[in-house]
Motif scaffolding. Sequence first.
Motif, short mmCIF file in Angstrom:
data_model
loop_
_atom_site.label_atom_id
_atom_site.label_comp_id
_atom_site.label_asym_id
_atom_site.label_seq_id
_atom_site.Cartn_x
_atom_site.Cartn_y
_atom_site.Cartn_z
N ASP A 113 -30.90 -84.23 -31.25
CA ASP A 113 -30.54 -83.32 -29.99
C ASP A 113 -31.85 -83.10 -29.20
O ASP A 113 -31.98 -82.84 -27.80
N GLY A 114 -33.00 -82.68 -29.80
CA GLY A 114 -34.40 -82.62 -28.88
C GLY A 114 -35.39 -83.99 -28.40
O GLY A 114 -35.62 -83.56 -28.08
N ALA A 115 -34.42 -84.85 -28.65
CA ALA A 115 -34.92 -85.84 -27.61
C ALA A 115 -36.07 -86.30 -28.24
O ALA A 115 -37.45 -86.59 -27.44
N LYS A 116 -36.86 -86.69 -29.64
CA LYS A 116 -37.71 -86.35 -30.21
C LYS A 116 -38.15 -87.85 -31.59
O LYS A 116 -38.49 -87.90 -32.64
N VAL A 117 -36.46 -88.29 -31.12
CA VAL A 117 -36.33 -90.04 -32.01
C VAL A 117 -37.25 -90.93 -31.18
O VAL A 117 -37.27 -91.12 -30.08
N ASP A 118 -38.13 -91.50 -32.20
CA ASP A 118 -39.23 -92.89 -31.00
C ASP A 118 -37.99 -93.91 -31.78
O ASP A 118 -39.21 -95.14 -31.98
N GLY A 119 -37.16 -94.28 -31.64
CA GLY A 119 -36.86 -95.62 -32.53
C GLY A 119 -35.49 -96.38 -32.49
O GLY A 119 -34.35 -94.85 -32.60
N PRO A 120 -34.56 -96.65 -33.19
CA PRO A 120 -33.06 -96.91 -33.32
C PRO A 120 -33.07 -96.39 -34.73
O PRO A 120 -33.37 -95.62 -35.47
N PHE A 121 -32.03 -94.96 -34.23
CA PHE A 121 -31.09 -94.25 -35.27
C PHE A 121 -29.84 -94.67 -35.67
O PHE A 121 -29.22 -94.59 -34.88
N ARG A 122 -29.35 -94.01 -37.03
CA ARG A 122 -27.99 -93.94 -36.89
C ARG A 122 -27.48 -92.26 -36.85
O ARG A 122 -28.13 -91.71 -37.34
N LEU A 123 -25.73 -92.94 -37.10
CA LEU A 123 -25.46 -92.12 -36.47
C LEU A 123 -23.76 -92.41 -36.94
O LEU A 123 -23.38 -92.98 -36.23
N GLY A 124 -22.86 -91.40 -36.85
CA GLY A 124 -21.35 -91.52 -37.21
C GLY A 124 -21.17 -91.20 -36.90
O GLY A 124 -20.76 -89.84 -35.54
N VAL A 166 -12.60 -74.39 -56.88
CA VAL A 166 -12.67 -75.89 -56.92
C VAL A 166 -14.19 -76.24 -56.75
O VAL A 166 -14.97 -75.33 -55.71
N SER A 167 -15.16 -76.91 -57.15
CA SER A 167 -16.49 -77.27 -56.94
C SER A 167 -17.01 -78.80 -56.18
O SER A 167 -15.89 -79.22 -56.92
N THR A 168 -16.95 -78.27 -55.12
CA THR A 168 -16.89 -79.76 -54.25
C THR A 168 -18.58 -80.48 -54.01
O THR A 168 -19.51 -79.19 -53.67
N TYR A 169 -19.05 -81.27 -52.34
CA TYR A 169 -20.03 -82.18 -52.60
C TYR A 169 -20.24 -81.62 -51.01
O TYR A 169 -19.18 -81.93 -50.52
N ILE A 170 -21.44 -80.66 -50.25
CA ILE A 170 -21.45 -81.13 -49.37
C ILE A 170 -23.65 -81.30 -49.44
O ILE A 170 -23.99 -81.13 -50.31
N THR A 171 -23.62 -81.77 -47.77
CA THR A 171 -25.37 -81.36 -47.99
C THR A 171 -25.62 -80.24 -46.89
O THR A 171 -24.24 -79.11 -46.51
N GLU A 172 -26.40 -79.49 -46.99
CA GLU A 172 -27.15 -78.45 -45.63
C GLU A 172 -26.24 -78.40 -44.66
O GLU A 172 -26.64 -79.48 -44.26
N PRO A 173 -25.32 -77.73 -43.96
CA PRO A 173 -25.16 -78.23 -42.80
C PRO A 173 -25.83 -77.75 -41.63
O PRO A 173 -26.62 -76.64 -41.94
N LYS A 174 -25.59 -77.60 -40.82
CA LYS A 174 -26.59 -76.98 -39.67
C LYS A 174 -26.62 -75.50 -39.14
O LYS A 174 -27.31 -75.23 -38.59
N SER A 175 -25.01 -75.02 -39.40
CA SER A 175 -24.61 -73.96 -38.96
C SER A 175 -22.60 -73.56 -39.47
O SER A 175 -22.78 -75.00 -39.83
N LEU A 176 -22.68 -72.57 -39.01
CA LEU A 176 -21.37 -72.00 -39.65
C LEU A 176 -20.81 -71.06 -38.57
O LEU A 176 -19.70 -70.71 -38.97
N LEU A 189 -34.46 -88.30 -42.73
CA LEU A 189 -34.80 -86.55 -42.83
C LEU A 189 -33.49 -85.86 -43.11
O LEU A 189 -32.57 -86.65 -43.34
N PRO A 190 -33.42 -84.65 -43.97
CA PRO A 190 -32.61 -83.75 -44.35
C PRO A 190 -31.31 -83.99 -42.56
O PRO A 190 -32.40 -83.51 -42.01
N TRP A 191 -30.34 -83.79 -43.63
CA TRP A 191 -29.24 -84.26 -42.29
C TRP A 191 -29.27 -82.84 -40.76
O TRP A 191 -29.48 -83.46 -39.86
N ALA A 192 -29.46 -81.57 -42.14
CA ALA A 192 -29.66 -80.44 -40.75
C ALA A 192 -30.87 -80.58 -39.57
O ALA A 192 -31.30 -80.55 -38.06
N GLN A 193 -32.57 -80.90 -40.42
CA GLN A 193 -33.88 -81.47 -39.51
C GLN A 193 -33.11 -82.75 -38.56
O GLN A 193 -33.75 -83.13 -38.35
N TYR A 194 -32.81 -83.75 -39.38
CA TYR A 194 -31.59 -84.94 -38.39
C TYR A 194 -31.21 -84.08 -36.59
O TYR A 194 -32.04 -84.80 -35.69
#
Length: 576
Positions: free
Chosen positions: A458-469, A71-81, A448-453
């Motif tokens: 995590d690195g406190a490098k965002v300089d404005g409002p950000f989306r997260l779930g 079965v094939s299914t969709y994901i985006t690039e994970p950050k880690s396994l 940015l792509p998910w993992a880079q985002y």
Amino acid sequence: MRSRWSRGKAPRFAALVVFAMVLAACGTGATTTTSGTATTSTTLTTTSTTTPGGSSSTTTQAPPAAPTGVVSTYITEPKSLTTLDDNESEGIAVLDALYTPLITYDPKTSKPAPGVAESIKSTDGGTTWVIKLKPGWTFHDGTPVTAQSFVDAWNYGAYGPNAQKNAGFFAEIAGYDAVNPASGTPTAKTLSGLVVDNDLQFTVTLSQPETFFSEKLGYPAYAPLPEAFFKDPKAFNEAPIGNGPFMMDGTWNHDVAIKVKAYPNYAGAKKAQIAGIEFRIYADVNTAVSDLEAGNLDIVDAVPPERWAEVKKQVPNYDQSPSSGINYIGFPMYDPALGGAANKNLRAALSMAIDRKAITDKIFNGTRAPAGDLLSPVIPGHQDTVCDNWTYNPTKAKELFDAAGGWTGTLNVWFNEGAAHQAWIEAVTNQWVNNLGIPADSIKFQQLPWAQYLQKLDGAKVDGPFRLGWGMDYPHPQDYLELILAGWMKPEMGGANDTFFDNADFNAALKKALAESDLQTAIPLYQAADKIACENVPLTPIFYGQNQYAWNSPVSGVYVDAFANLVYTDLTKSSK
């Protein structure tokens, strides 16, 4: 901390029922007593002959047919396994197939269900837990799953120098301060609260009573790890060896696919009914949907709302299910233009200028619900309204905005790309333009792509409002309030507090709630902490979600649970 969600999924509204069912179930097949100071015994029993929900046997289930089909299914690039180092939706989508923790959760009710544990018992009200394992479990390399497999994994995850993202999951275990101090060098390498009793039993001592400890143990961070992991964690991350119903089929092909296949010696009750899963990695969910519609992909488990009507016409099978997720806008508290007490009214203005109902109605066609609380409706203690700062009031918002001096210069707004967030983020920023007078050309989207985002957050490098779930790891208010907002849960401490909120009043109120063993007594305490968060606005909730998914006809048994995960062992695929 699973719930840092890449996608636009969301929560279950049958919710409070879920937690009630957890407790009810534990009171029959297994007993979890959360009756406060009177509690003397807390037990979650998950034997091979008695399920937490009653007396049905897990050993009498008819053996599945020989696995067939991939079965094939969709994901985006994970950050880690790595189970200890991943707390986001895409990696966990794969880890759920590769690992079986001490307990699992019923896909339809979220009730604890049997995993590797035969029993998880506390006889002192939630401080000391004796965990017995079922015999016969093995890792995919054939080595046995033992008590040492859990203790070694948890010690590695907690030890500060190993810098695992899920270190915070072990913070309640005695000795955590010695292995992962807030500052300075660790004075120990292992947790004093973990003791191996024998091959199939270990004892956990917490630093304070926690009656819901057993309910947390289905999260991947608590999974066992084989000896192979400790020899080369980096190499292991590319081809993890688990104990779940599926095993790796090759190595992680970054940005392309992760393939797994059925593990023939799986010791769990529900074995794989398909030969394998191909997790295809897409940069944009819309490309995945197009592949689904063309018959080139079997499942998309997070169809974007703007394509839902189209998908229902073009794909033979589709469904919706409740979810525990919430999407929110976070404010970087370290940013001098948005953070700190001095900018509280500015953050409140940005929050109160957002018409959440208009977004859920117009962007999501009513398939989402406007959020007035960080706690999802499935979580005990949820409130429709926590304080004015998390409600829509454009008049008050403009007053606060002007009093705060307004906004000058560029306003960067951050979100992860390829996961269908731009439409509602645009709606939010349009409301800031219309209700606050922020010039439209001053707002810049940063994607940015998910993992880079996540690295950026995590690195406190965002300089404005950000989306997260966020989606639940287990149905408890602690899972949201502590893991997202506690000062001791910042990313560098192994937590998921990406706003870097660290408020003394909130921390004190939360600790008071955490110290209360009776849930009903604790709920007002959690709500008090919740209100402090609302008043300080480190983030603002936007909407609660719902799973919307579709699949092509060769596949059946498709269901997405309240954790927003496909139930892999229910999947079948015909030869056509």
